[in-house]
Structures are given as C-alpha cells and as structure tokens.
Enzyme design. Structure first.
Site, mmCIF file in Angstrom:
data_model
loop_
_atom_site.group_PDB
_atom_site.id
_atom_site.type_symbol
_atom_site.label_atom_id
_atom_site.label_comp_id
_atom_site.label_asym_id
_atom_site.label_seq_id
_atom_site.Cartn_x
_atom_site.Cartn_y
_atom_site.Cartn_z
ATOM 1 N N LEU A 1 41.637 7.159 -82.337
ATOM 2 C CA LEU A 1 43.015 6.649 -82.409
ATOM 3 C C LEU A 1 43.143 5.254 -81.793
ATOM 4 O O LEU A 1 44.249 4.788 -81.527
ATOM 5 C CB LEU A 1 43.990 7.616 -81.726
ATOM 6 C CG LEU A 1 44.218 8.968 -82.423
ATOM 7 C CD1 LEU A 1 45.242 9.797 -81.665
ATOM 8 C CD2 LEU A 1 44.684 8.795 -83.866
ATOM 9 N N GLY A 2 42.028 4.617 -81.554
ATOM 10 C CA GLY A 2 42.072 3.219 -81.126
ATOM 11 C C GLY A 2 42.561 2.997 -79.707
ATOM 12 O O GLY A 2 43.207 1.976 -79.423
ATOM 13 N N ASP B 1 40.709 -2.323 -85.917
ATOM 14 C CA ASP B 1 41.487 -1.699 -84.834
ATOM 15 C C ASP B 1 42.384 -2.719 -84.148
ATOM 16 O O ASP B 1 43.590 -2.514 -83.992
ATOM 17 C CB ASP B 1 40.564 -1.099 -83.767
ATOM 18 C CG ASP B 1 40.014 0.256 -84.176
ATOM 19 O OD1 ASP B 1 40.006 0.536 -85.382
ATOM 20 O OD2 ASP B 1 39.591 1.013 -83.284
ATOM 21 N N PRO C 1 44.607 9.643 -76.675
ATOM 22 C CA PRO C 1 43.358 10.243 -76.197
ATOM 23 C C PRO C 1 42.170 9.296 -76.389
ATOM 24 O O PRO C 1 42.083 8.605 -77.411
ATOM 25 C CB PRO C 1 43.194 11.509 -77.046
ATOM 26 C CG PRO C 1 44.340 11.559 -77.965
ATOM 27 C CD PRO C 1 45.241 10.401 -77.748
ATOM 28 N N ALA D 1 44.184 -0.541 -77.973
ATOM 29 C CA ALA D 1 45.588 -0.518 -77.541
ATOM 30 C C ALA D 1 45.707 -0.907 -76.067
ATOM 31 O O ALA D 1 46.597 -1.674 -75.691
ATOM 32 C CB ALA D 1 46.188 0.872 -77.778
HETATM 33 O O1 PMV Z 1 36.727 5.478 -83.791
HETATM 34 P P1 PMV Z 1 37.562 4.254 -83.840
HETATM 35 O O2 PMV Z 1 39.000 4.488 -83.722
HETATM 36 O O3 PMV Z 1 37.097 3.195 -82.884
HETATM 37 O O4 PMV Z 1 37.372 3.642 -85.319
HETATM 38 C C1 PMV Z 1 36.163 3.042 -85.690
HETATM 39 C C2 PMV Z 1 36.232 2.554 -87.105
HETATM 40 C C3 PMV Z 1 34.872 2.140 -87.663
HETATM 41 O O5 PMV Z 1 35.108 1.722 -89.005
HETATM 42 C C4 PMV Z 1 33.909 3.325 -87.695
HETATM 43 C C5 PMV Z 1 34.258 1.002 -86.856
HETATM 44 C C6 PMV Z 1 34.969 -0.330 -87.007
HETATM 45 O O6 PMV Z 1 34.725 -1.190 -86.157
HETATM 46 O O7 PMV Z 1 35.727 -0.536 -87.966
#
Ligand code: PMV
Length: 318
Positions: free
Chosen positions: A101-102, A149, A96, A106
């Site tokens: 969940l990156g 990520d 999603p 991906a």
């Molecule tokens: O929301 P996501 O899956 O893109 O995770 C972001 C993680 C953060 O620590 C908030 C930002 C980052 O770049 O590490």
C-alpha cells in the site's frame, strides 16, 4: 508546528511490468494516511521519532539505513541548507508496512511536505517536486523503483504511468463511473526490494518469457484505462482477473493471495488481483454497492486481516 499527510496507494494494473517500461495504473487510498509533524525543539539537535518503526534518534547519530534520516538528508541537499534548526520530526502511519500500500512513499512524502513548510519553503514543494524527492528516497530502500508509488502518493490522484527517459509519462485520466474497490490484507509482509530483485533474476534467466509476460500486463493496463474512461466496470473486472494470472506466472503471487482472490470472485466481485510487489500484502477486488458487503464478509471469514474500501474516481468527482 508544521503538519502534512500523504495517502496510501494501490496498483490497479501493471505492477512489476512497470519497472520494465510497460504502462501501469495506480490510485491513492485516501482513508489511510501517513502523517509527519515538525516542531521546534528546546533540546539541541534534530530529533527523529517514528513510534511505529521503533525509531527515536538524533539525525547525527542515525544510521545509513534510517528511513527518516534519509528524507532529511535529501531535503537538506535539495534546498542547499547548511544545517537544520533544533527540531523534532515525528512520523506516524495508518498504512500497514510492507503490504503493497505504499507506506514508505507516503511517509516520505508527508515528511518532505512538513519539513518544507517548517522551513518556510512550502511554495517549492509542488507535487512534482515532492514526487521527485520521494523517488530519490525510494531508490535507497528499493533499488530500482519504477516511480509509480511516489507519483500517486505525491499527486494524490489516479494516474496512468509509464517509466521512461528523459521523463516519465504521467497522465491523470477520467474515471467515467467511480469504481468501488476493496483492499484486503493477507497479513503476510513481504519485501518489495526482494520480490523485485527475484523478478529481475527470472527475467535475466528467461528474457523472452518475461518480456512476453510484461507485454501482456502492458496490454491489459492500456485496455483497463479505456474501460475506466468509458465506465465499463465488467471489463475492468475481467482485466483484473487476467492481470492476476500473469502475476501468478511471474511467481509473485502466493497461496494466501490466490485463495483470497478466489474468495472475492466467488462472492460476486467483478474481478480481483494481488496489488503491489506480491508474495504477501494486499489484494484488490472490484465490487458494486450490491456485492460489497458479501465480498467483505467472505474475505474476512477466509482470513483477511483487514478490508478497506477505496473509491477510484477523478479528483473533482464527489
Ligand atoms: O509493494 P509496493 O507497494 O512497493 O509496490 C511495488 C510495485 C512494483 O511494481 C512491484 C515495483 C515498482 O517500483 O513499481
């Protein structure tokens, strides 16, 4: 035809603080994946197709913001390619979007791998190379990504990560006893870029308070690594609960996330926390074989849109 996939990811400990150089732990979610297919085309030009994102365009006509076009331009520059052959690049994803969940990383990693294979350059596309290129694309969308990520998605193994110069610290670590995690989606979408920017504004306004919160997250991530390496599940769960509290203090949780975290804890999870940028997206809950079913049912009954099971284990574990 060249095809490649890349997994989703969850952040177990240290989101946000990781942007400010504190350690964090993340792991791949291999059941949900992004897929990229590159094929020769009998139509002139480079065709970019992303049905999930409603994208169908030619590379030459794609706007600056186009996620797939950005990947192609990065690859073209990185390998010094004067022009792409006539081809189509199709990306699809089960991950999603904007849910922590990156999915962006991906999709990029899968597209980079498929393109490099199609160009006959797969041997260059090591996990480190794919990760570095994915990071460049993440910067276009997210401003100041920490790099966690792209690392997890490209290496597809749990990592202990510290953002630092000249080189990030990336350490795969041993998972003494595989951990069973549920990732539950609130269904609320949120922009990582905006939440990260808001944390920056708050940090600028209250530097001492936010530095202390980031330090707290760093201490938890270090302790969590030890607990995971020694197989102390109960401790991992306690540390997750504590990390959630610090994220609440950073104002990046939300009533939906807090509600579902409480539901998971009440249903017997050893610990639960939001995961990723927050203000929507997913939470994760640490469960056992005995508590998994009850926790899943309780989360769905309380409004979670989907619940995935993910197993945290060392790459070589069955
Ligand atoms: O929301 P996501 O899956 O893109 O995770 C972001 C993680 C953060 O620590 C908030 C930002 C980052 O770049 O590490």
């Amino acid at each position: 035809m060249s095809k490649a996939t890349a997994p989703g990811k969850i952040i177990l400990f240290g989101e946000h603080a990781v942007v400010y150089g504190r350690p964090a732990i993340a792991a791949p979610v291999s059941q949900v994946r992004a897929t990229a297919v590159v094929e020769a085309s009998d139509q002139p030009g480079v065709h970019l197709i992303a049905p999930d994102l409603g994208i169908r365009t030619l590379l030459d006509e794609a706007d600056e913001e186009d996620a797939i076009a950005a990947v192609l331009r990065q690859v073209q520059t990185a390998v010094n390619l004067p022009a792409f052959p006539d081809m189509s690049v199709t990306v699809t994803s089960q991950i999603p979007i904007a849910s922590g969940l990156g999915s962006g990383a991906a999709i990029t990693a899968a597209a980079v791998r498929a393109l490099m294979d199609f160009l006959g350059l797969a041997r260059i596309a090591t996990p480190a190379w794919v990760s570095a290129l994915t990071y460049e694309v993440e910067k276009i969308h997210h401003g100041t990504p920490s790099g966690i990520d792209n690392t997890v998605v490209a290496y597809e193994q749990p990592v202990y990560f510290v953002r630092q110069r000249p080189q990030n610290q990336i350490e795969p670590f041993t998972v003494a006893r595989p951990l069973r995690l549920l990732a539950a989606d609130t269904g609320a979408r949120s922009s990582t870029k905006e939440v990260v920017l808001d944390v920056r504004r708050q940090w600028q306004a209250q530097p001492e308070r936010f530095e202390a919160l980031f330090d707290g997250c760093g201490v938890l991530a270090k302790a969590a690594r030890r607990a995971i390496e020694t197989g102390d599940e109960a401790e991992v769960g306690r540390l997750m609960n504590q990390n959630h509290q610090l994220l609440q203090e950073m104002t990046v949780s939300s009533p939906e996330l807090d509600g579902l975290v409480a539901v998971a804890q009440a249903a017997g999870a050893l610990g639960a926390k939001m995961s990723g940028a927050g203000r929507g997206g997913n939470l994760i809950a640490l469960v056992t074989a005995e508590t998994e079913t009850a926790a899943r049912r309780a989360l769905l009954a309380a409004g979670a849109k989907s619940v995935l099971t993910s197993c945290l284990k060392t790459k070589s574990q069955p």
